[in-house]
Every structure is written in structure tokens, then in C-alpha cells.
Motif scaffolding. Sequence first.
Motif, PDB file in Angstrom:
ATOM      1  N   GLU A 244       2.503  86.045  36.837  1.00  0.00           N
ATOM      2  CA  GLU A 244       3.881  86.429  36.504  1.00  0.00           C
ATOM      3  C   GLU A 244       4.286  85.948  35.114  1.00  0.00           C
ATOM      4  OE1 GLU A 244       6.247  84.818  39.564  1.00  0.00           O
ATOM      5  OE2 GLU A 244       5.610  86.258  41.119  1.00  0.00           O
ATOM      6  N   MET A 245       3.760  84.805  34.702  1.00  0.00           N
ATOM      7  CA  MET A 245       4.131  84.241  33.401  1.00  0.00           C
ATOM      8  C   MET A 245       3.273  84.777  32.255  1.00  0.00           C
ATOM      9  SD  MET A 245       4.682  80.265  34.568  1.00  0.00           S
ATOM     10  CE  MET A 245       5.115  79.772  32.900  1.00  0.00           C
ATOM     11  N   ARG A 246       2.194  85.479  32.560  1.00  0.00           N
ATOM     12  CA  ARG A 246       1.317  85.989  31.497  1.00  0.00           C
ATOM     13  C   ARG A 246       2.014  87.124  30.739  1.00  0.00           C
ATOM     14  NH1 ARG A 246      -4.521  87.417  33.449  1.00  0.00           N
ATOM     15  NH2 ARG A 246      -4.482  85.125  33.629  1.00  0.00           N
ATOM     16  N   PRO A 247       2.057  87.092  29.398  1.00  0.00           N
ATOM     17  CA  PRO A 247       2.723  88.165  28.635  1.00  0.00           C
ATOM     18  C   PRO A 247       1.963  89.484  28.779  1.00  0.00           C
ATOM     19  CG  PRO A 247       1.517  86.663  27.169  1.00  0.00           C
ATOM     20  CD  PRO A 247       1.493  86.031  28.540  1.00  0.00           C
ATOM     21  N   THR A 248       2.716  90.565  28.832  1.00  0.00           N
ATOM     22  CA  THR A 248       2.125  91.892  29.018  1.00  0.00           C
ATOM     23  C   THR A 248       1.954  92.644  27.710  1.00  0.00           C
ATOM     24  OG1 THR A 248       4.324  92.816  29.406  1.00  0.00           O
ATOM     25  CG2 THR A 248       3.045  92.114  31.328  1.00  0.00           C
ATOM     26  N   GLY A 249       2.563  92.205  26.595  1.00  0.00           N
ATOM     27  CA  GLY A 249       2.423  92.893  25.311  1.00  0.00           C
ATOM     28  C   GLY A 249       3.058  92.085  24.196  1.00  0.00           C
ATOM     29  N   PHE A 250       3.000  92.604  22.954  1.00  0.00           N
ATOM     30  CA  PHE A 250       3.559  91.908  21.788  1.00  0.00           C
ATOM     31  C   PHE A 250       4.931  92.470  21.443  1.00  0.00           C
ATOM     32  CE2 PHE A 250      -1.034  91.470  21.341  1.00  0.00           C
ATOM     33  CZ  PHE A 250      -1.139  90.103  21.140  1.00  0.00           C
ATOM     34  N   ARG A 251       5.819  91.578  21.120  1.00  0.00           N
ATOM     35  CA  ARG A 251       7.151  92.012  20.693  1.00  0.00           C
ATOM     36  C   ARG A 251       7.165  92.227  19.170  1.00  0.00           C
ATOM     37  NH1 ARG A 251      11.279  87.991  23.967  1.00  0.00           N
ATOM     38  NH2 ARG A 251      10.636  88.633  26.076  1.00  0.00           N
ATOM     39  N   ARG A 252       7.929  93.214  18.664  1.00  0.00           N
ATOM     40  CA  ARG A 252       8.055  93.470  17.237  1.00  0.00           C
ATOM     41  C   ARG A 252       9.363  92.916  16.726  1.00  0.00           C
ATOM     42  NH1 ARG A 252       5.993  99.702  16.385  1.00  0.00           N
ATOM     43  NH2 ARG A 252       3.875  99.367  17.137  1.00  0.00           N
TER      44      ARG A 252
END
Length: 252
Positions: A244-252
Amino acid sequence: MASLDKLTVSENDDQYDDAELEELYSWIDTFPLTRPKKNLSRDFADGVPVAEIVKNVFPQAVEMHNFSPCSAADKKTNNWRTLNRKVFKRFNFEVDNDLIEGIVACKPGLIEKFLIYLRIKLNRAEWERQRQPPPVKKKHGRPESDKPEADQYVGTPGRSKGQVKGTKGHTKGPELWQEPTKGRTIRDPMEADVVPRLVFEEKAQENLAKDETIKILQAKCNRLEHLIHLKDMRIDDLQNRVEEMRPTGFRR
């Protein structure tokens, strides 16, 4: 004389299967104890309910005037030492001093450990007692043996004290004869045991001891399996949190 089995403190004494504990509580409820069961560790700390349980199963094995309800640690310890000396010894075991101190201090899990072991010992003694023939009574109505009831279950049947010697090695009553070589009295040569009774009794005791060890090991295995199950559940929970805590993508 065989050495006494010693019940000691071990790791994970506070871990028990729910079904095993429920069975233990049901067994305790079958006895008319003088105090209600509220908290097992506190209620049994002075040893008095233990003496009452043994008294209910083997009345002649316990003298209740030797045990008095108390709250002081030294008096509780004295009750347990009296149980060791006067009661448990009859059933071929004793409680280690460290375990006594833990029970007196109401440490979790220790009284359950002891009561499970006591139940095994009493069941074994009860089985032995049922296998023994009833004591032969004399003319005035008293049983031939004056041994306490709890001591009789481990004994082997002996010759009757009521035999009266006649002539030429015979005894009065049923037709008996004297074996010339060993001097043993038996009813008929064809009725002699193929296996000596003493050997048979020793093997039976060995089998009972092994059965008792197996039951204790099975109980330990059940507790360990329960612990493994709890750890597996904890691992799964932690893994879910990581996902649940693992990031799913990069924010811009």
C-alpha cells in the motif's frame, strides 16, 4: 527406586491452543472446588484447589488439613512444597522450585502448564487403579492392604496373605502345588504366564510413560503451529502495508 519426573519452567509456557485451554477449563469445572474459578493464576497460586482436585480423584492421597488458603508468598510456597512431599511423590513427579515461584507469583501460563501435566498424571493413575483387582477383605471387613489408595495403583499384585500352609508344600483352599525348582506357588503348570508378570508390568509402565511423553510433545507441537500461524498472519499484514505504501508512479 525410579527417579521422580520433574516439571520445570520452559520457554513459551504462556502459549496454548484455545481448544486445549477450553478442554482444561471444562475438566476443572467438573470438580467441586471451595472457591469459584475467576482468574486461574490467582485462584490456584496457593495450591489449595490443586489439593482439592487430587482429593476428589484419590481421596486417600490428600489430607486437606495440611493446606490452608493464604495470601502471603511464603505460605503459598509452603503449600506447594507440602504438595511435592506428600502428594505429587505418590504419582511419581515433583514441581521444580522455579516453577513453584512462578506459580506463586501468578506468572501467566505457568498454572495452565502444571494443570495440563497434572491431568495427564491423574488420568494415568486412574487407568492403573481400574486395572488393579479390588483389595481382598478380611473377615472383620477391613481391606487387606493398608496402603493409601494413590499408592496402590502402581503396585503389582502379590500373593494373598490369607494363605495357610498345609503339608507337603500345599495350602488350604483351591488345589495349589509347590514348584520344586523355584519354590513358586501356582494353581496349575498349564496356567503359568508365558511372560513373567513383572516383565509385563514393566513394559506396560514403559508404554504409559511413552504415551505421556507423546501427549506432551503433541501439545507443544500444537502451540508451535499456532505461533507459526500467528507469525504468518503478521507477515502477510506487513507485506500488505508495504504494497500500500509503495509509490505507483512519478509526480511532475
